[in-house]
Motif scaffolding. Structure first.
Motif, PDB file in Angstrom:
ATOM      1  N   GLU A  13     179.385  71.555  64.243  1.00 45.47           N
ATOM      2  CA  GLU A  13     178.231  71.456  65.135  1.00 45.47           C
ATOM      3  C   GLU A  13     178.656  71.767  66.565  1.00 45.47           C
ATOM      4  O   GLU A  13     179.815  71.586  66.946  1.00 45.47           O
ATOM      5  N   VAL A  15     177.705  70.925  70.552  1.00 46.69           N
ATOM      6  CA  VAL A  15     177.014  69.954  71.398  1.00 46.69           C
ATOM      7  C   VAL A  15     177.305  70.254  72.862  1.00 46.69           C
ATOM      8  O   VAL A  15     178.343  70.829  73.200  1.00 46.69           O
ATOM      9  N   ARG A  17     178.430  69.346  76.496  1.00 39.95           N
ATOM     10  CA  ARG A  17     179.487  68.449  76.966  1.00 39.95           C
ATOM     11  C   ARG A  17     179.104  67.873  78.320  1.00 39.95           C
ATOM     12  O   ARG A  17     178.919  68.610  79.284  1.00 39.95           O
ATOM     13  N   ASP A  26     179.978  62.351  76.758  1.00 40.55           N
ATOM     14  CA  ASP A  26     178.780  62.198  75.933  1.00 40.55           C
ATOM     15  C   ASP A  26     178.596  63.492  75.143  1.00 40.55           C
ATOM     16  O   ASP A  26     178.486  64.563  75.725  1.00 40.55           O
ATOM     17  N   ARG A  27     178.563  63.367  73.823  1.00 45.70           N
ATOM     18  CA  ARG A  27     178.369  64.532  72.942  1.00 45.70           C
ATOM     19  C   ARG A  27     177.129  64.343  72.075  1.00 45.70           C
ATOM     20  O   ARG A  27     177.106  64.743  70.925  1.00 45.70           O
ATOM     21  N   THR A  28     176.089  63.744  72.621  1.00 45.05           N
ATOM     22  CA  THR A  28     174.904  63.451  71.812  1.00 45.05           C
ATOM     23  C   THR A  28     173.841  64.545  71.886  1.00 45.05           C
ATOM     24  O   THR A  28     172.986  64.615  71.025  1.00 45.05           O
ATOM     25  N   GLU A  29     173.886  65.387  72.909  1.00 40.06           N
ATOM     26  CA  GLU A  29     172.856  66.417  73.072  1.00 40.06           C
ATOM     27  C   GLU A  29     173.257  67.693  72.333  1.00 40.06           C
ATOM     28  O   GLU A  29     174.287  68.295  72.630  1.00 40.06           O
TER      29      GLU A  29
END
Length: 195
Positions: A13, A15, A17, A26-29
């Motif tokens: 995937e 994402v 950074r 944070d790697r949620t988006e």
């Protein structure tokens, strides 16, 4: 590449950074603007596979864009387990590999400055660095000079060791706590330079 002796299933995937002031990533988006093929695969022992990543987003972003490619081993059993009456626990460890991806801007440069400097407590200065430029900068070779009224102090190599391994993304800021002499009354300013 699968250097192991068993087949592995892998999920890929992309994402966006983001790194906060204290360096937490944070790697949620999810990352928009990419085509990733394949996004799942199975690798036999010793097998190699190419993955194609194509940028289809903005061809001329205003600043460098930072992403992560995350390859996660999936916790699936691809081989039939051996049945044994004496087995009480079955543990399976999975690996995750993380790589950096950047969409660069031609001619962009980093511009790292000290945006804030203050004495946090005796012997410890808080320095906030900001990258006002359009390109990320590894802080390798950084030198920091701190001033307090009529005193000046250059941070020694040992104090800068952790800072120099850090990556300051375009447009981002990071906070660092750095040692200063205990007799420093306060911090009035700080400068950063690179070798």
């Amino acid at each position: 590449e699968n250097p192991d002796k068993e087949r592995v299933a892998v999920q890929l995937e992309l994402v966006r950074r983001k790194v906060d002031l204290d360096g937490k990533e944070d790697r949620t988006e999810p990352a928009d603007g990419f085509v990733l093929y394949p996004d799942q695969l199975t690798l036999e022992p010793g097998q190699k596979r190419n993955v194609r990543i194509t940028w289809t987003g903005d061809a001329a972003p205003s600043a460098e864009l930072a992403f992560r490619l995350v390859a996660s081993q999936l916790p699936v059993t691809l081989e039939r387990p051996t049945e044994r009456a004496d087995v009480k626990v079955n543990l399976k460890f999975v690996l995750q590999y993380v790589a950096s991806l950047y969409v660069s801007v031609p001619g962009a440069k980093p511009e790292v400055v000290v945006s804030e400097a203050k004495l946090r407590k005796a012997g410890l200065a808080e320095i906030i660095l900001k990258n006002r430029g359009g390109l990320h900068r590894i802080l390798e070779g950084a030198r920091i000079k701190i001033r307090a009224e009529n005193k000046e102090f250059s941070l020694p190599e040992e104090a800068l060791k952790e800072l120099r391994a850090q990556n300051l993304l375009a447009g981002s800021s990071r906070r660092f706590l750095l040692p200063v002499p205990k007799d420093f009354p306060k911090v009035t300013s700080a400068e950063i330079h690179f070798d």
